[in-house]
Design a protein around this motif. Structure first.
Motif, PDB file in Angstrom:
ATOM      1  N   VAL A 174       4.040   9.235 -28.881  1.00  0.00           N
ATOM      2  CA  VAL A 174       5.035   8.155 -28.825  1.00  0.00           C
ATOM      3  C   VAL A 174       6.294   8.605 -28.084  1.00  0.00           C
ATOM      4  N   ASP A 175       6.533   9.910 -28.011  1.00  0.00           N
ATOM      5  CA  ASP A 175       7.622  10.392 -27.153  1.00  0.00           C
ATOM      6  C   ASP A 175       7.240  10.214 -25.688  1.00  0.00           C
ATOM      7  N   VAL A 176       5.959  10.434 -25.365  1.00  0.00           N
ATOM      8  CA  VAL A 176       5.488  10.173 -23.995  1.00  0.00           C
ATOM      9  C   VAL A 176       5.651   8.686 -23.674  1.00  0.00           C
ATOM     10  N   LEU A 177       5.328   7.820 -24.639  1.00  0.00           N
ATOM     11  CA  LEU A 177       5.531   6.381 -24.449  1.00  0.00           C
ATOM     12  C   LEU A 177       6.987   6.079 -24.150  1.00  0.00           C
ATOM     13  N   ALA A 178       7.895   6.669 -24.922  1.00  0.00           N
ATOM     14  CA  ALA A 178       9.327   6.403 -24.737  1.00  0.00           C
ATOM     15  C   ALA A 178       9.786   6.846 -23.352  1.00  0.00           C
ATOM     16  N   ARG A 179       9.363   8.018 -22.901  1.00  0.00           N
ATOM     17  CA  ARG A 179       9.778   8.514 -21.573  1.00  0.00           C
ATOM     18  C   ARG A 179       9.193   7.638 -20.464  1.00  0.00           C
ATOM     19  N   SER A 180       7.949   7.142 -20.679  1.00  0.00           N
ATOM     20  CA  SER A 180       7.335   6.249 -19.691  1.00  0.00           C
ATOM     21  C   SER A 180       8.092   4.922 -19.631  1.00  0.00           C
ATOM     22  N   ALA A 181       8.495   4.395 -20.799  1.00  0.00           N
ATOM     23  CA  ALA A 181       9.258   3.140 -20.840  1.00  0.00           C
ATOM     24  C   ALA A 181      10.640   3.327 -20.218  1.00  0.00           C
ATOM     25  N   PHE A 182      11.226   4.505 -20.425  1.00  0.00           N
ATOM     26  CA  PHE A 182      12.550   4.765 -19.841  1.00  0.00           C
ATOM     27  C   PHE A 182      12.481   4.766 -18.317  1.00  0.00           C
ATOM     28  N   LEU A 183      11.387   5.285 -17.762  1.00  0.00           N
ATOM     29  CA  LEU A 183      11.213   5.235 -16.304  1.00  0.00           C
ATOM     30  C   LEU A 183      11.170   3.777 -15.835  1.00  0.00           C
ATOM     31  N   GLU A 197       2.718  13.286 -13.663  1.00  0.00           N
ATOM     32  CA  GLU A 197       1.528  13.565 -14.471  1.00  0.00           C
ATOM     33  C   GLU A 197       1.924  13.675 -15.934  1.00  0.00           C
ATOM     34  N   GLY A 198       1.135  13.067 -16.811  1.00  0.00           N
ATOM     35  CA  GLY A 198       1.398  13.173 -18.247  1.00  0.00           C
ATOM     36  C   GLY A 198       2.097  11.970 -18.838  1.00  0.00           C
ATOM     37  N   LEU A 199       2.670  11.095 -18.007  1.00  0.00           N
ATOM     38  CA  LEU A 199       3.252   9.850 -18.512  1.00  0.00           C
ATOM     39  C   LEU A 199       2.289   8.695 -18.265  1.00  0.00           C
ATOM     40  N   TYR A 200       2.544   7.557 -18.920  1.00  0.00           N
ATOM     41  CA  TYR A 200       1.621   6.421 -18.837  1.00  0.00           C
ATOM     42  C   TYR A 200       1.924   5.590 -17.596  1.00  0.00           C
ATOM     43  N   PRO A 201       0.915   5.428 -16.694  1.00  0.00           N
ATOM     44  CA  PRO A 201       1.186   4.789 -15.406  1.00  0.00           C
ATOM     45  C   PRO A 201       1.023   3.270 -15.381  1.00  0.00           C
ATOM     46  N   GLY A 202       0.446   2.660 -16.411  1.00  0.00           N
ATOM     47  CA  GLY A 202       0.095   1.245 -16.353  1.00  0.00           C
ATOM     48  C   GLY A 202       1.293   0.323 -16.189  1.00  0.00           C
ATOM     49  N   ASP A 203       1.022  -0.826 -15.562  1.00  0.00           N
ATOM     50  CA  ASP A 203       2.085  -1.818 -15.352  1.00  0.00           C
ATOM     51  C   ASP A 203       2.543  -2.489 -16.636  1.00  0.00           C
ATOM     52  N   TYR A 204       1.809  -2.309 -17.735  1.00  0.00           N
ATOM     53  CA  TYR A 204       2.137  -2.997 -18.978  1.00  0.00           C
ATOM     54  C   TYR A 204       3.512  -2.612 -19.521  1.00  0.00           C
ATOM     55  N   LEU A 205       4.076  -1.482 -19.046  1.00  0.00           N
ATOM     56  CA  LEU A 205       5.403  -1.074 -19.521  1.00  0.00           C
ATOM     57  C   LEU A 205       6.541  -1.662 -18.680  1.00  0.00           C
ATOM     58  N   LEU A 229      16.208   8.710 -26.563  1.00  0.00           N
ATOM     59  CA  LEU A 229      14.774   8.801 -26.876  1.00  0.00           C
ATOM     60  C   LEU A 229      14.397   8.045 -28.157  1.00  0.00           C
ATOM     61  N   PRO A 230      15.084   8.243 -29.303  1.00  0.00           N
ATOM     62  CA  PRO A 230      14.668   7.508 -30.511  1.00  0.00           C
ATOM     63  C   PRO A 230      14.846   5.993 -30.371  1.00  0.00           C
ATOM     64  N   LEU A 231      15.866   5.577 -29.644  1.00  0.00           N
ATOM     65  CA  LEU A 231      16.109   4.140 -29.462  1.00  0.00           C
ATOM     66  C   LEU A 231      14.983   3.519 -28.639  1.00  0.00           C
ATOM     67  N   VAL A 232      14.671   4.159 -27.499  1.00  0.00           N
ATOM     68  CA  VAL A 232      13.622   3.622 -26.625  1.00  0.00           C
ATOM     69  C   VAL A 232      12.263   3.725 -27.300  1.00  0.00           C
TER      70      VAL A 232
END
Length: 593
Positions: A174-183, A197-205, A229-232
């Motif tokens: 879920v930290d990876v999710l947060a960093r992907s959403a922050f991007l 590499e290592g973050l979620y690439p899908g357009d759904y974010l 990070l905790p907020l996102v």
């Protein structure tokens, strides 16, 4: 009205009579005595193994014991023939009156026919539990449908059921999710981004990032990662769970409880299911009190060592004491809890909430999880609860035999929602259940929408629609009072139902309570799907015979007696089809469009 249970009771009464006469000794173990359909329907209506399984303990010849038992059973006016076959099986042929009583019971009870009061306490079924890091894929859909149908099945059999979803909202993913959403947030603010590499690439974010930009503007850019990070993370998890809930609703899946993993360790936030306090720490304390935790070293695993294996003294749970292959670590080298410790705490929480039977529906890659968790449940419940883990194998998604390409929106897989939108929930639910859960499933998007006998969901729904087609024909040909349910129940003369096709339909209707009960006991909803296909086929076959033989037509204005009897039979069979489809979560249409 379960005729198999009814005549199993009759067989036991006959065995008691043989015991009173001195032919059988007292105290025989009758637990293996069953009454079931014979393998070959031409042998009779029912078969019992009583003589075969009791002969050794009773020190009797099984065939001689079978003859004695058959003699007792022949005295029952409901049994017109009792014959001994092979090494001691007894085949029973029933009076037609037994089947007529079944048809009347099915008419009287409607969709409640066959539903029972299965012994046992509350059941907790956990299913789906997809990580809230993206949309659900087709593999998630199989576990979702299986779990939901199993919950329906157990509820239909009379068990109190809680449907649960475990939200994996703690840990690195879920930290990876947060960093992907922050991007995606930065992208929404106009930046050009590259997804490493290592973050979620899908357009759904992208919509998540856009919403963060709407709410916070550029303010998050001024915060450190430790601050944003905790907020996102919380925002992104909530957004993903909203998407997952929408997808589940679209396929008719519901849950009573959404339990947050984060709340196990007393973390604030998360979604539902948590009452505060560190329940993992409470678990370790409880295990220590039972003497089930110790400090020790584990032998290296066989074969190639995993990268995270450490040769060190660890805090271990005595899981081998409860049937596991090896004792299991509860703490990592940094002092944090292992996933296994959290999983034990979660299952202990389910048991403390009142469930004495736990069912986990998981993907096939969790095979190594089964023994350790069954050991853990035994330990924390002092043997009062049991865990059944149902593994769902992979789904191969095809279109006319060719593999389907990945979804652009998801980035790495085809989303469940894409499939729902293309073929509809009924096709997905039925076909996900038309194969046993532990067998790989080929799901062909082209075949599941075909209107043919080769498409089981269409064939079964068409069988139910035929029930209403017959009634529409009857309205045109007969007075209304002839085919109301009340009239059929009160006055239909079922003695005219003598054609082999009619007898087959009556037999199948009579089997429904047994199929429902045995499927629930085995945790196998696919048995209902198979039964429905066979039952719908019997109706279609009889209908087709009537096209060639006018005397077998269901609606025959020149023969009101047989018409009323056949209408009663079709109505009873249609009620069984509707009941079984409801268990699977599939609609029972009045007509096919």
């Amino acid at each position: 009205m379960n005729i198999f249970a009814l005549f199993e009771t009759r067989v036991r009464e006959a065995l008691e009579s043989l015991t009173r006469s001195g032919l059988l000794p007292e105290g025989l173990d009758l637990s293996r005595v069953v009454v079931e359909p014979p393998r070959d329907p031409s042998h009779g209506d029912l078969a019992t193994n009583a003589a075969l399984v009791l002969a050794k303990e009773a020190r009797q010849n099984p065939k001689a014991l079978g003859e004695a038992l058959a003699g007792e059973l022949r005295a029952d006016p409901r049994i017109v023939e009792a014959s001994v076959a092979g090494p001691g099986f007894i085949n029973l042929r029933l009076s037609p009156d037994v089947y007529h009583a079944v048809i009347r019971a099915a008419l009287r009870e409607g969709e409640a026919f066959g539903r029972g009061k299965m012994p046992g306490g509350p059941v907790n079924i956990e299913y789906v539990s997809a990580n809230p890091t993206g949309p659900m894929h087709v593999g998630h859909g199989r576990g979702a449908v299986f779990g939901d149908a199993l919950a329906n099945l157990l509820a239909a059999a009379g068990r109190p059921v809680t449907r649960e979803y475990y939200i994996n909202d703690a840990g690195a993913q879920v930290d990876v999710l947060a960093r992907s959403a922050f991007l995606r947030y930065r992208e929404a603010l106009g930046e050009t981004i590259t997804i490493p590499e290592g973050l979620y690439p899908g357009d759904y974010l992208k919509p998540v990032g856009a919403k963060l930009a709407d709410i916070h503007g550029r303010a998050l850019l001024d915060k450190t990662e430790q601050e944003w990070l905790p907020l996102v993370r919380g925002f992104a998890i909530d957004a993903m769970m909203d998407t997952i809930r929408e997808d589940l609703a679209a396929i008719g899946i519901r849950h009573d409880v959404f339990f947050s993993e984060a709340t196990l360790q007393g973390e604030n936030g998360g979604q539902g299911g948590g009452q505060g306090g560190n329940r993992v720490a409470e678990l370790l304390s409880a295990l220590r009190e039972k003497g089930l935790v110790y400090e020790g070293r584990l032998p290296p695993p066989k074969g190639q060592l995993p990268e995270d294996w450490e040769d060190r003294e660890q805090t271990l749970f005595r899981s081998t004491q409860f049937g596991d292959d090896v004792d299991r670590p509860l703490l990592k080298s940094d002092g944090s809890y292992t996933y296994f410790a959290s999983d034990i705490a979660y299952h202990r929480d389910k048991w403390l909430r009142g469930a004495n039977e736990l069912i986990d529906v998981l993907g096939a890659d969790h095979g190594g999880y089964v023994k350790r968790m069954q050991a853990a449940v035994k330990a924390v419940s002092d043997g009062q609860a049991r865990l059944d883990v149902k593994l769902c194998q992979l789904v191969r998604l095809l279109r006319a035999g060719e593999p389907v390409k990945m979804s652009k929106r998801a980035g790495e897989f085809v989303t469940l929602r894409d499939v729902i939108d293309e073929v509809g929930r009924d096709a997905i639910r039925f076909m996900m259940l038309y194969r046993k859960n532990d067998a790989t499933l080929d799901f062909d998007l082209a075949k599941v929408v075909e209107q043919s006998k080769d498409n089981p969901v269409f064939y079964v729904q068409y069988g139910h629609a035929r029930r209403f087609s017959v009634l529409r024909q009857a309205r045109e040909a007969l007075p209304a009072e002839d085919f109301s349910r009340e009239a059929l129940l009160a006055d239909a003369d079922l003695s005219s139902l003598t054609d082999p096709g009619e007898i087959e339909m009556m037999r199948l209707i009579a089997q429904y309570p047994r199929v429902l009960e045995s499927a629930a006991a085995a945790h196998e909803p696919h048995r209902i799907a198979f039964y429905l296909y066979e039952t719908a086929s019997s109706l279609h076959s009889f209908w087709n015979k009537g096209k060639d033989l006018p005397q077998l037509r269901i609606v025959n204005p020149t023969d009101r007696k047989s018409t009323r009897a056949r209408l009663a039979l079709v109505e009873a069979l249609g009620g069984v089809l509707a009941s079984g489809l409801a268990v699977l979560g599939v609609s029972a249409p009045d007509e096919m469009r």
